[in-house]
Design an enzyme around this catalytic site. Structure first.
Site, PDB file in Angstrom:
ATOM      1  N   GLU A 160       3.805   8.645  -4.382  1.00 58.94           N
ATOM      2  CA  GLU A 160       2.395   8.562  -4.045  1.00 58.94           C
ATOM      3  C   GLU A 160       2.179   7.566  -2.916  1.00 58.94           C
ATOM      4  O   GLU A 160       2.852   6.543  -2.840  1.00 58.94           O
ATOM      5  CB  GLU A 160       1.591   8.174  -5.291  1.00 58.94           C
ATOM      6  CG  GLU A 160       1.806   9.228  -6.359  1.00 58.94           C
ATOM      7  CD  GLU A 160       0.904   9.098  -7.558  1.00 58.94           C
ATOM      8  OE1 GLU A 160       0.161   8.104  -7.652  1.00 58.94           O
ATOM      9  OE2 GLU A 160       0.946  10.015  -8.387  1.00 58.94           O
ATOM     10  N   GLY A 163       7.729   1.576  -6.792  1.00 59.81           N
ATOM     11  CA  GLY A 163       9.065   1.058  -6.532  1.00 59.81           C
ATOM     12  C   GLY A 163       9.083  -0.406  -6.148  1.00 59.81           C
ATOM     13  O   GLY A 163       8.038  -1.023  -5.912  1.00 59.81           O
ATOM     14  N   CYS A 210      -3.794  -0.535  -7.688  1.00 61.17           N
ATOM     15  CA  CYS A 210      -2.526  -1.224  -7.969  1.00 61.17           C
ATOM     16  C   CYS A 210      -2.060  -0.937  -9.386  1.00 61.17           C
ATOM     17  O   CYS A 210      -2.815  -1.067 -10.336  1.00 61.17           O
ATOM     18  CB  CYS A 210      -2.695  -2.741  -7.883  1.00 61.17           C
ATOM     19  SG  CYS A 210      -3.198  -3.335  -6.304  1.00 61.17           S
TER      20      CYS A 210
HETATM   21  N1  SAH Z   1       7.306  -3.819  -6.992  1.00 60.21           N
HETATM   22  C1  SAH Z   1       6.566  -4.588  -6.035  1.00 60.21           C
HETATM   23  C2  SAH Z   1       5.633  -3.728  -5.227  1.00 60.21           C
HETATM   24  C3  SAH Z   1       4.470  -3.154  -6.004  1.00 60.21           C
HETATM   25  S1  SAH Z   1       3.073  -4.037  -5.556  1.00 60.21           S
HETATM   26  C4  SAH Z   1       5.871  -5.730  -6.749  1.00 60.21           C
HETATM   27  O1  SAH Z   1       5.919  -5.781  -7.969  1.00 60.21           O
HETATM   28  O2  SAH Z   1       5.343  -6.629  -6.105  1.00 60.21           O
HETATM   29  C5  SAH Z   1       1.996  -3.642  -6.780  1.00 60.21           C
HETATM   30  C6  SAH Z   1       1.128  -4.825  -7.164  1.00 60.21           C
HETATM   31  O3  SAH Z   1       0.224  -4.372  -8.162  1.00 60.21           O
HETATM   32  C7  SAH Z   1       1.938  -5.964  -7.790  1.00 60.21           C
HETATM   33  O4  SAH Z   1       1.452  -7.199  -7.365  1.00 60.21           O
HETATM   34  C8  SAH Z   1       1.659  -5.794  -9.264  1.00 60.21           C
HETATM   35  O5  SAH Z   1       1.746  -7.034  -9.933  1.00 60.21           O
HETATM   36  C9  SAH Z   1       0.273  -5.219  -9.273  1.00 60.21           C
HETATM   37  N2  SAH Z   1      -0.009  -4.398 -10.445  1.00 60.21           N
HETATM   38  C10 SAH Z   1       0.863  -3.661 -11.168  1.00 60.21           C
HETATM   39  N3  SAH Z   1       0.237  -3.049 -12.185  1.00 60.21           N
HETATM   40  C11 SAH Z   1      -1.071  -3.389 -12.101  1.00 60.21           C
HETATM   41  C12 SAH Z   1      -2.224  -3.040 -12.850  1.00 60.21           C
HETATM   42  N4  SAH Z   1      -2.166  -2.229 -13.904  1.00 60.21           N
HETATM   43  N5  SAH Z   1      -3.399  -3.564 -12.453  1.00 60.21           N
HETATM   44  C13 SAH Z   1      -3.477  -4.378 -11.379  1.00 60.21           C
HETATM   45  N6  SAH Z   1      -2.425  -4.715 -10.615  1.00 60.21           N
HETATM   46  C14 SAH Z   1      -1.224  -4.241 -10.983  1.00 60.21           C
END
Ligand code: SAH
Length: 385
Positions: free
Chosen positions: A83, A193, A365
């Protein structure tokens, strides 16, 4: 580019054939190898025999949010999907261009000419935008297993090739009728990822985007869950995007609970890497902190975050949990989010609350999960022609 030159030389072709292939793909945007007319016919046939091909990944589906965000389901040549998210007004946090975000005061200057050109597509309800951001995936699924993230539920299927990472962006730019560098686009490597677990392909895609697509690395931000050795490597890159680190817990017990990866690289190691990270002039390191109601959103946890980032030129993006039915956490109330923010701001740390983008279409996110595996398409889904 060097690889293309070597490919040409390896087949007994002159070195400039590498440049010709590069131009065919990135400048002329040719989609079939047999149409690359700058190459001799026999060489085109030879490349095809060797299994080479050019072209864009397919946009299999798209979902349009009421806030203008578009979530694309992009299909690779082998049928795997990821996506990619188009945010016409940035992502409210990581525009990658040095501009601050969250609930910043937005300039009301809308630059004329930054309109998605009509390309026979239905006119979008949001016709003008200031700083579009594309959120790109780096892997099919994810192996990191953060407890609040939808993508984690998929596990990891495979890494994306550099060309597939760039391909997502090229496909979305074409769908939007946008052509950098004429129009300004920011890239965030924050989709499905963990980019630092596909490090070489991720870095190669950065170079291709800068050299081929015309998006400078200063407009890119990569986010990592905290793969400490790669944070060190990344700091040594001569040309690199900005760095964001997903913090999400204010002490080891808490962070290990929500991000099991913390048992491998704990906060001590992570913050040491962050402290040693060579920032450029005026650059700030970003920490992302997903707020989970009654888990990590208390005032004392905000104070722990202040201690963690002390001495680092950092900014913090707070993200109230984007809900998902299979997740065991709740979204905090807004006043709880603001109270958390106030403590950080009072300690002198620039802290922004990220606007959720595209929650209604599961584009926000942590909500990216191959559409085929979520609920059947809603009325918001628009099959492509
Ligand atoms: N794997 C990398 C890139 C993904 S970034 C990382 O973890 O940084 C995605 C961002 O969205 C990350 O900062 C993660 O903490 C946040 N995230 C993941 N799940 C979420 C959710 N359910 N609600 C809000 N933010 C979330």
């Amino acid at each position: 580019m060097l690889e293309l030159t070597n490919l040409a030389l390896g087949s007994g072709q002159p070195a400039y054939r590498g440049q010709q292939i590069f131009d065919a793909v990135y400048r002329q945007k040719i989609e079939r190898l047999d149409q690359v007319s700058t190459l001799p016919l026999e060489y085109r046939a030879r490349l095809a025999e060797q299994g080479w091909g050019v072209g864009f990944p397919t946009i299999a589906r798209k979902f349009i949010s009421s806030d203008g965000t578009v979530r694309y389901l992009v299909e690779m040549a082998d049928g795997e999907t990821v996506e990619t998210v188009w945010m016409p007004d940035g992502d409210g946090g990581e525009s990658g261009d040095g501009s601050e975000a969250g609930d910043e005061i937005e300039s009301d200057r809308v630059v004329e000419g930054l309109r998605p050109a009509a390309r026979g597509q239905a006119p979008s309800p949001h016709v003008s935008w200031r700083r579009a951001t594309i959120c790109v995936s780096s892997q099919v699924g994810c192996a990191v297993n953060c407890k609040f993230c939808f993508t984690a539920l998929l596990g990891v299927k495979r890494n994306l090739e550099a060309g597939e990472i760039v391909g997502q962006i090229a496909a979305v730019l074409r769908a939007q009728g946008v052509e950098p560098p004429l129009q300004r686009v920011n890239i965030v490597f924050m989709g499905m990822g963990e980019p630092f677990l596909n490090y070489d392909n991720f870095m190669k895609s950065v170079r291709l985007l800068a050299e081929g697509v015309g998006i400078p690395e200063s407009r890119m931000t990569v986010s990592t869950a905290g793969i400490v050795p790669r944070i060190h490597d990344f700091g040594q890159e001569p040309m690199r995007p900005k760095l964001a680190i997903s913090l999400n817990g204010s002490n080891d017990a808490l962070r290990s609970e929500v991000m099991p990866l913390n048992r491998k690289w704990n906060l001590g190691e992570l913050m040491k890497a962050a402290r040693e990270f060579p920032l450029r002039a005026r650059e700030r390191l970003t920490f992302e902190y997903v707020l989970l109601a009654d888990v990590n959103d208390a005032p004392e946890q905000a104070r722990e975050v202040v201690e963690l980032v002390r001495g680092i030129r950092a900014k913090i993006n707070l993200i109230a949990l984007n809900p998902g039915t299979e997740l065991p956490y709740r979204t905090p109330e807004q006043d709880r989010v603001l109270a958390f923010q106030r403590i950080l701001v009072a300690a002198g740390i620039p802290t922004f609350v990220r606007r959720p983008r595209g929650r209604d279409i599961f584009a926000a996110c942590g909500q990216l999960k191959r559409t085929v595996e979520i609920a059947p398409a809603t009325s918001l889904s628009a099959p492509l022609d």
